[in-house]
Design a protein around this motif. Structure first.
Motif, PDB file in Angstrom:
ATOM      1  N   ARG A  94       0.812  -1.195  -0.072  1.00  0.00           N
ATOM      2  CA  ARG A  94       0.045   0.103   0.113  1.00  0.00           C
ATOM      3  C   ARG A  94       0.978   1.224  -0.110  1.00  0.00           C
ATOM      4  NH1 ARG A  94      -5.253  -1.207   3.859  1.00  0.00           N
ATOM      5  NH2 ARG A  94      -5.683  -3.307   2.975  1.00  0.00           N
ATOM      6  N   LEU A  95       1.830   1.378  -0.911  1.00  0.00           N
ATOM      7  CA  LEU A  95       2.619   2.470  -0.983  1.00  0.00           C
ATOM      8  C   LEU A  95       1.809   3.446  -2.056  1.00  0.00           C
ATOM      9  CD1 LEU A  95       5.935   1.012  -1.937  1.00  0.00           C
ATOM     10  CD2 LEU A  95       5.355   1.944   0.037  1.00  0.00           C
ATOM     11  N   PHE A  96       2.342   4.830  -1.582  1.00  0.00           N
ATOM     12  CA  PHE A  96       1.887   5.930  -2.596  1.00  0.00           C
ATOM     13  C   PHE A  96       2.603   5.789  -4.199  1.00  0.00           C
ATOM     14  CE2 PHE A  96       0.933   7.264   1.931  1.00  0.00           C
ATOM     15  CZ  PHE A  96      -0.508   7.425   1.912  1.00  0.00           C
ATOM     16  N   ALA A  97       2.113   5.470  -4.981  1.00  0.00           N
ATOM     17  CA  ALA A  97       2.794   4.883  -6.148  1.00  0.00           C
ATOM     18  C   ALA A  97       3.202   6.262  -6.894  1.00  0.00           C
ATOM     19  CB  ALA A  97       1.892   4.143  -7.216  1.00  0.00           C
ATOM     20  N   ASN A  98       2.745   7.204  -6.612  1.00  0.00           N
ATOM     21  CA  ASN A  98       3.171   8.580  -7.439  1.00  0.00           C
ATOM     22  C   ASN A  98       4.034   9.421  -6.476  1.00  0.00           C
ATOM     23  OD1 ASN A  98       1.997   7.802 -10.113  1.00  0.00           O
ATOM     24  ND2 ASN A  98      -0.106   8.490  -9.160  1.00  0.00           N
ATOM     25  N   MET A  99       4.274   8.901  -5.391  1.00  0.00           N
ATOM     26  CA  MET A  99       5.393   9.680  -4.555  1.00  0.00           C
ATOM     27  C   MET A  99       6.618   9.117  -4.603  1.00  0.00           C
ATOM     28  SD  MET A  99       2.709  10.540  -1.558  1.00  0.00           S
ATOM     29  CE  MET A  99       3.867  11.220  -0.549  1.00  0.00           C
ATOM     30  N   THR A 100       7.714   9.790  -4.241  1.00  0.00           N
ATOM     31  CA  THR A 100       9.032   9.216  -4.348  1.00  0.00           C
ATOM     32  C   THR A 100       9.151   8.425  -3.006  1.00  0.00           C
ATOM     33  OG1 THR A 100      10.161  10.909  -3.065  1.00  0.00           O
ATOM     34  CG2 THR A 100       9.959  11.301  -5.345  1.00  0.00           C
ATOM     35  N   GLU A 103       9.552  10.546  -0.115  1.00  0.00           N
ATOM     36  CA  GLU A 103       8.102  11.139   0.364  1.00  0.00           C
ATOM     37  C   GLU A 103       7.310   9.929   1.113  1.00  0.00           C
ATOM     38  OE1 GLU A 103       7.583  14.588  -3.139  1.00  0.00           O
ATOM     39  OE2 GLU A 103       6.927  12.362  -3.616  1.00  0.00           O
ATOM     40  N   ASN A 104       7.554   8.822   0.552  1.00  0.00           N
ATOM     41  CA  ASN A 104       6.707   7.722   1.244  1.00  0.00           C
ATOM     42  C   ASN A 104       7.242   7.654   2.748  1.00  0.00           C
ATOM     43  OD1 ASN A 104       4.765   5.738  -0.125  1.00  0.00           O
ATOM     44  ND2 ASN A 104       6.049   6.477  -1.707  1.00  0.00           N
ATOM     45  N   VAL A 105       8.389   7.551   2.981  1.00  0.00           N
ATOM     46  CA  VAL A 105       8.911   7.454   4.389  1.00  0.00           C
ATOM     47  C   VAL A 105       8.467   8.705   5.305  1.00  0.00           C
ATOM     48  CG1 VAL A 105      10.692   7.090   5.886  1.00  0.00           C
ATOM     49  CG2 VAL A 105      10.909   6.009   3.511  1.00  0.00           C
ATOM     50  N   LEU A 106       8.598   9.887   4.588  1.00  0.00           N
ATOM     51  CA  LEU A 106       8.006  10.863   5.240  1.00  0.00           C
ATOM     52  C   LEU A 106       6.622  11.046   5.683  1.00  0.00           C
ATOM     53  CD1 LEU A 106       9.771  13.896   3.246  1.00  0.00           C
ATOM     54  CD2 LEU A 106      10.631  13.200   5.425  1.00  0.00           C
ATOM     55  N   VAL A 107       5.616  10.264   4.971  1.00  0.00           N
ATOM     56  CA  VAL A 107       4.372  10.169   5.279  1.00  0.00           C
ATOM     57  C   VAL A 107       4.547   9.458   6.639  1.00  0.00           C
ATOM     58  CG1 VAL A 107       2.339   8.955   4.822  1.00  0.00           C
ATOM     59  CG2 VAL A 107       3.691  10.169   2.849  1.00  0.00           C
ATOM     60  N   GLY A 108       5.278   8.552   6.744  1.00  0.00           N
ATOM     61  CA  GLY A 108       5.291   7.817   8.183  1.00  0.00           C
ATOM     62  C   GLY A 108       5.470   8.557   9.197  1.00  0.00           C
ATOM     63  N   LEU A 166      10.374  -0.813   1.467  1.00  0.00           N
ATOM     64  CA  LEU A 166      10.015   0.601   1.373  1.00  0.00           C
ATOM     65  C   LEU A 166       8.818   0.803   2.582  1.00  0.00           C
ATOM     66  CD1 LEU A 166      10.342   3.528   0.821  1.00  0.00           C
ATOM     67  CD2 LEU A 166       9.058   3.046  -0.998  1.00  0.00           C
ATOM     68  N   GLU A 167       7.803  -0.385   2.284  1.00  0.00           N
ATOM     69  CA  GLU A 167       6.838  -0.406   3.288  1.00  0.00           C
ATOM     70  C   GLU A 167       7.294  -0.455   4.920  1.00  0.00           C
ATOM     71  OE1 GLU A 167       2.310  -1.548   2.377  1.00  0.00           O
ATOM     72  OE2 GLU A 167       3.624  -3.316   2.469  1.00  0.00           O
ATOM     73  N   ILE A 168       8.402  -1.286   5.028  1.00  0.00           N
ATOM     74  CA  ILE A 168       8.897  -1.412   6.333  1.00  0.00           C
ATOM     75  C   ILE A 168       9.506  -0.272   6.821  1.00  0.00           C
ATOM     76  CG2 ILE A 168      10.622  -2.874   7.701  1.00  0.00           C
ATOM     77  CD1 ILE A 168      10.164  -5.237   6.014  1.00  0.00           C
ATOM     78  N   ALA A 169      10.111   0.396   5.933  1.00  0.00           N
ATOM     79  CA  ALA A 169      10.928   1.676   6.309  1.00  0.00           C
ATOM     80  C   ALA A 169       9.847   2.810   6.736  1.00  0.00           C
ATOM     81  CB  ALA A 169      11.718   2.459   5.163  1.00  0.00           C
ATOM     82  N   ARG A 170       8.520   2.799   5.946  1.00  0.00           N
ATOM     83  CA  ARG A 170       7.584   3.773   6.240  1.00  0.00           C
ATOM     84  C   ARG A 170       7.126   3.410   7.721  1.00  0.00           C
ATOM     85  NH1 ARG A 170       2.702   4.083   2.146  1.00  0.00           N
ATOM     86  NH2 ARG A 170       2.224   2.182   3.148  1.00  0.00           N
ATOM     87  N   ALA A 171       6.907   2.273   7.883  1.00  0.00           N
ATOM     88  CA  ALA A 171       6.221   1.958   9.258  1.00  0.00           C
ATOM     89  C   ALA A 171       7.247   2.252  10.370  1.00  0.00           C
ATOM     90  CB  ALA A 171       5.892   0.343   9.169  1.00  0.00           C
TER      91      ALA A 171
END
Length: 321
Positions: A94-100, A103-108, A166-171
């Motif tokens: 469930r990543l944000f496909a159009n974000m870098t 940016e995906n990690v920053l969302v977390g 990347l999902e793990i890093a965002r978490a």
């Protein structure tokens, strides 16, 4: 010398039950995860593992029971659970496909920043300082998982295994004390699976407890300090990898051999349909899918050959008449 915090409970789930209408997907499950521990959660398809995860993280409000994090009962709200210190990944990416990637990690990081609307609009010194700190922390996490060199890439362009990382890093960006991983090696090749195993060990070495769902038995038994097995929403057994691997009920559940009280294919299909209805918001009266994933419903090659032969014989007799 072992300190008290080394074995202190991080997560305590007590009597967790989840019903969808008249169907019980999770029934009176107790589970404890201690600090510095990796706990595995296994079970055949339809056993209620992901439903149990959803109860722990506030996506579902348990019908009965309670969930505590470090001694405090968690509110049934996902963002409040994350703020308390529990983060998770999902079975489906469930990543944000159009974000870098960055940016995906920053969302977390959103639960760990205190800047509000006016601070963001005015972009004063406090906001710029917090933003710089978040970027620095995000880059540290990307370095940790080996993706710092792809920080500016769109997440949709990453290979599958790197998207999982990347999902793990965002978490991890939410600075959790407990990380829940839902099938982190699904779809991975052996090399990616080994890399994920090393990553989970490294996360544990950072002081983060881990609870992981996985169907790869070699992965889960190599990884976990303890393993719990769910069957039809009930905890069948819990113990070390050796204890669980040697339990005849676990073997029977995975091989499809019926045991006393085992669910039938129709029961499992009803539970799966109820979970799907809850996730999609469709009425619970929706027709249940065929239980193709359950061992009892699977047709054996021998049976198929026998049926084909019987049909051929009948056809020949009809032609002869």
């Amino acid at each position: 010398m072992t300190t008290t915090t080394a074995t202190s409970p991080v997560l305590e789930a007590s009597g967790v039950t989840m019903r969808f209408g008249g169907l019980t997907a999770v029934r009176s499950v107790d589970l404890t995860v201690n600090s510095g521990e990796i706990v595995g959660l296994i079970g055949p398809n339809g056993a209620g593992k992901t439903t149990f995860f959803n109860c722990l993280t506030g996506l579902y409000v348990p019908t009965e029971g309670k969930v505590s994090y470090k001694g405090t009962v968690l509110p049934p709200k996902p963002h409040l659970v994350t703020s308390a210190g529990i983060a998770r990944t999902f079975q489906n990416i469930r990543l944000f496909a159009n974000m870098t990637v960055l940016e995906n990690v920053l969302v977390g990081r959103h639960t760990r920043t205190k800047e509000g609307l006016w601070s963001a609009l005015l972009r004063g010194p406090g906001f710029r300082k917090a933003e710089a700190a978040s970027r620095e922390r995000a880059m540290e996490l990307l370095e940790f998982i080996g993706l710092a060199h792809k920080a500016d890439h769109l997440s949709r362009n990453l290979p599958y295994g790197e998207q999982r990382k990347l999902e793990i890093a965002r978490a991890m960006a939410s600075e959790p004390g407990l990380l829940l991983l839902d099938e982190p090696t699904a779809g991975m090749n052996p090399q990616e699976t080994r890399a994920t195993e090393d990553l989970v060990f490294a996360i544990r070495d950072r002081g983060i407890a881990v609870l992981v769902i996985e169907h790869d038995m070699r992965f889960i038994f190599n990884l976990s300090d303890r393993v719990a097995c769910l069957v039809q929403g009930e905890k069948l057994v819990e113990g070390t990898s050796e204890v669980v691997q040697g339990d005849e009920r676990v073997i029977a559940a995975y091989l499809g051999t019926p045991f006393e009280g085992a669910p039938g294919a129709e029961e499992l299909a009803e539970v799966e349909a109820a979970e799907a209805a809850e996730a999609t918001g469709t009425p619970e009266t929706a027709e249940a899918p065929e239980a193709t994933e359950t061992p009892e419903a699977a047709e054996t090659p021998e049976a198929a050959e026998s049926d084909a032969a019987a049909e051929g014989t009948t056809s020949k007799e009809g032609n002869a008449q």
